[in-house]
Design a protein around this motif. Structure first.
Motif, PDB file in Angstrom:
ATOM      1  N   PHE A 158       0.837  -1.190   0.000  1.00 28.56           N
ATOM      2  CA  PHE A 158       0.000   0.000   0.000  1.00 28.56           C
ATOM      3  C   PHE A 158       0.877   1.247   0.000  1.00 28.56           C
ATOM      4  N   ASP A 159       0.554   2.185  -0.853  1.00 26.65           N
ATOM      5  CA  ASP A 159       1.213   3.482  -0.924  1.00 26.65           C
ATOM      6  C   ASP A 159       0.062   4.474  -1.033  1.00 26.65           C
ATOM      7  N   CYS A 160      -0.275   5.128   0.088  1.00 26.87           N
ATOM      8  CA  CYS A 160      -1.533   5.860   0.123  1.00 26.87           C
ATOM      9  C   CYS A 160      -1.464   7.067   1.059  1.00 26.87           C
ATOM     10  N   THR A 161      -2.573   7.790   1.084  1.00 28.83           N
ATOM     11  CA  THR A 161      -2.663   9.007   1.885  1.00 28.83           C
ATOM     12  C   THR A 161      -3.938   8.976   2.724  1.00 28.83           C
ATOM     13  N   PRO A 162      -3.889   8.391   3.907  1.00 32.89           N
ATOM     14  CA  PRO A 162      -5.058   8.379   4.785  1.00 32.89           C
ATOM     15  C   PRO A 162      -5.448   9.795   5.218  1.00 32.89           C
ATOM     16  N   LYS A 163      -6.739  10.014   5.418  1.00 33.43           N
ATOM     17  CA  LYS A 163      -7.227  11.343   5.774  1.00 33.43           C
ATOM     18  C   LYS A 163      -6.844  11.747   7.197  1.00 33.43           C
ATOM     19  N   ASP A 164      -7.114  10.889   8.153  1.00 28.11           N
ATOM     20  CA  ASP A 164      -6.927  11.255   9.553  1.00 28.11           C
ATOM     21  C   ASP A 164      -6.098  10.191  10.276  1.00 28.11           C
ATOM     22  N   MET A 165      -6.805   9.300  10.963  1.00 28.48           N
ATOM     23  CA  MET A 165      -6.159   8.244  11.744  1.00 28.48           C
ATOM     24  C   MET A 165      -6.034   6.971  10.904  1.00 28.48           C
ATOM     25  N   LEU A 166      -4.953   6.247  11.146  1.00 26.23           N
ATOM     26  CA  LEU A 166      -4.756   4.945  10.516  1.00 26.23           C
ATOM     27  C   LEU A 166      -4.113   4.041  11.562  1.00 26.23           C
ATOM     28  N   PHE A 167      -4.794   2.947  11.888  1.00 28.69           N
ATOM     29  CA  PHE A 167      -4.297   1.993  12.902  1.00 28.69           C
ATOM     30  C   PHE A 167      -4.044   2.696  14.236  1.00 28.69           C
ATOM     31  N   GLY A 168      -4.860   3.700  14.541  1.00 27.80           N
ATOM     32  CA  GLY A 168      -4.707   4.433  15.785  1.00 27.80           C
ATOM     33  C   GLY A 168      -3.598   5.471  15.761  1.00 27.80           C
ATOM     34  N   LEU A 169      -3.043   5.700  14.582  1.00 36.08           N
ATOM     35  CA  LEU A 169      -1.941   6.670  14.445  1.00 36.08           C
ATOM     36  C   LEU A 169      -2.423   7.906  13.700  1.00 36.08           C
ATOM     37  N   PRO A 170      -2.007   9.102  14.129  1.00 32.07           N
ATOM     38  CA  PRO A 170      -2.446  10.346  13.482  1.00 32.07           C
ATOM     39  C   PRO A 170      -1.668  10.604  12.180  1.00 32.07           C
ATOM     40  N   VAL A 171      -2.128  10.019  11.106  1.00 30.99           N
ATOM     41  CA  VAL A 171      -1.449  10.177   9.819  1.00 30.99           C
ATOM     42  C   VAL A 171      -1.769  11.551   9.221  1.00 30.99           C
ATOM     43  N   ASN A 172      -3.029  11.963   9.327  1.00 27.69           N
ATOM     44  CA  ASN A 172      -3.473  13.309   8.937  1.00 27.69           C
ATOM     45  C   ASN A 172      -3.020  13.756   7.552  1.00 27.69           C
ATOM     46  N   GLY A 173      -3.282  12.924   6.551  1.00 23.24           N
ATOM     47  CA  GLY A 173      -3.016  13.316   5.176  1.00 23.24           C
ATOM     48  C   GLY A 173      -1.599  13.093   4.699  1.00 23.24           C
ATOM     49  N   LYS A 174      -0.749  12.512   5.524  1.00 18.94           N
ATOM     50  CA  LYS A 174       0.620  12.230   5.100  1.00 18.94           C
ATOM     51  C   LYS A 174       0.643  10.942   4.280  1.00 18.94           C
ATOM     52  N   ARG A 175       1.405  10.940   3.222  1.00 14.69           N
ATOM     53  CA  ARG A 175       1.557   9.748   2.386  1.00 14.69           C
ATOM     54  C   ARG A 175       2.383   8.713   3.149  1.00 14.69           C
ATOM     55  N   VAL A 176       1.881   7.482   3.196  1.00 15.63           N
ATOM     56  CA  VAL A 176       2.576   6.396   3.880  1.00 15.63           C
ATOM     57  C   VAL A 176       2.611   5.156   2.996  1.00 15.63           C
ATOM     58  N   ARG A 177       3.614   4.332   3.260  1.00 13.28           N
ATOM     59  CA  ARG A 177       3.747   3.054   2.554  1.00 13.28           C
ATOM     60  C   ARG A 177       3.854   1.968   3.613  1.00 13.28           C
ATOM     61  N   PHE A 178       3.084   0.885   3.405  1.00 20.31           N
ATOM     62  CA  PHE A 178       3.136  -0.239   4.333  1.00 20.31           C
ATOM     63  C   PHE A 178       2.705  -1.509   3.609  1.00 20.31           C
ATOM     64  N   GLU A 179       2.907  -2.637   4.273  1.00 21.32           N
ATOM     65  CA  GLU A 179       2.570  -3.926   3.685  1.00 21.32           C
ATOM     66  C   GLU A 179       1.608  -4.687   4.591  1.00 21.32           C
ATOM     67  N   GLU A 180       0.913  -5.616   3.981  1.00 15.71           N
ATOM     68  CA  GLU A 180       0.031  -6.537   4.692  1.00 15.71           C
ATOM     69  C   GLU A 180       0.358  -7.940   4.210  1.00 15.71           C
ATOM     70  N   ASN A 181       0.559  -8.845   5.156  1.00 11.62           N
ATOM     71  CA  ASN A 181       0.716 -10.259   4.824  1.00 11.62           C
ATOM     72  C   ASN A 181      -0.612 -10.925   5.160  1.00 11.62           C
ATOM     73  N   VAL A 182      -1.208 -11.553   4.160  1.00 11.73           N
ATOM     74  CA  VAL A 182      -2.556 -12.077   4.355  1.00 11.73           C
ATOM     75  C   VAL A 182      -2.706 -13.451   3.708  1.00 11.73           C
ATOM     76  N   PHE A 183      -3.396 -14.329   4.436  1.00  7.18           N
ATOM     77  CA  PHE A 183      -3.691 -15.673   3.966  1.00  7.18           C
ATOM     78  C   PHE A 183      -5.197 -15.783   3.781  1.00  7.18           C
ATOM     79  N   TYR A 184      -5.608 -16.434   2.708  1.00  7.55           N
ATOM     80  CA  TYR A 184      -7.024 -16.644   2.416  1.00  7.55           C
ATOM     81  C   TYR A 184      -7.253 -18.130   2.197  1.00  7.55           C
ATOM     82  N   GLN A 185      -8.335 -18.643   2.754  1.00  4.92           N
ATOM     83  CA  GLN A 185      -8.729 -20.022   2.480  1.00  4.92           C
ATOM     84  C   GLN A 185      -9.992 -19.994   1.636  1.00  4.92           C
ATOM     85  N   PHE A 186      -9.923 -20.677   0.504  1.00 11.99           N
ATOM     86  CA  PHE A 186     -11.060 -20.759  -0.403  1.00 11.99           C
ATOM     87  C   PHE A 186     -11.884 -22.004  -0.109  1.00 11.99           C
TER      88      PHE A 186
END
Length: 128
Positions: A79-107
């Motif tokens: 993810f390379d994005c610009t959250p409006k306010d809070m993200l994961f309880g953190l005050p991002v407030n419009g700052k561009r951030v980059r992060f990853e998610e590791n996710v498993f799905y069972q079909f």
């Protein structure tokens, strides 16, 4: 489902998310889907995704790594994005951030039935 079929189904799911085509989410996600062990159902899953896009207007799911061992598929989403306010309880407030998610799905029966997700929240905190 074969590896190729699951990978194709997963890519179609990601396309559905990125286009915010919530009316078609049921084509990719089972009605009784679980998320990190909690039975949230399709409506709860959809609500979670809608809230994500409201908090991050330019949210885009980008597959970095995709590994498949039917009936499970694992993805490292970037993810390379610009959250409006809070993200994961953190005050991002419009700052561009980059992060990853590791996710498993069972079909099951061609749809995502279980999701296990770990998001790199520390990466976001380090950028603030």
């Amino acid at each position: 489902m074969t590896k190729d079929e699951i990978a194709e189904a997963y890519r179609a799911y990601i396309a559905c998310l990125n286009s915010q085509d919530w009316e078609r989410l049921h084509e990719h996600v089972a009605g009784e889907v679980t998320y990190n062990g909690a039975a949230i159902g399709l409506s709860g899953y959809r609500e979670m995704l809608v809230e994500d896009f409201q908090a991050i207007p330019n949210l885009s799911f980008n597959i970095g790594i995709l590994v498949c061992d039917p009936p499970v598929i694992a993805s490292r989403l970037i993810f390379d994005c610009t959250p409006k306010d809070m993200l994961f309880g953190l005050p991002v407030n419009g700052k561009r951030v980059r992060f990853e998610e590791n996710v498993f799905y069972q079909f099951q029966q061609g749809k995502i039935a279980s999701v296990w997700s770990i998001i790199d929240k520390a990466a976001v905190a380090a950028q603030l």
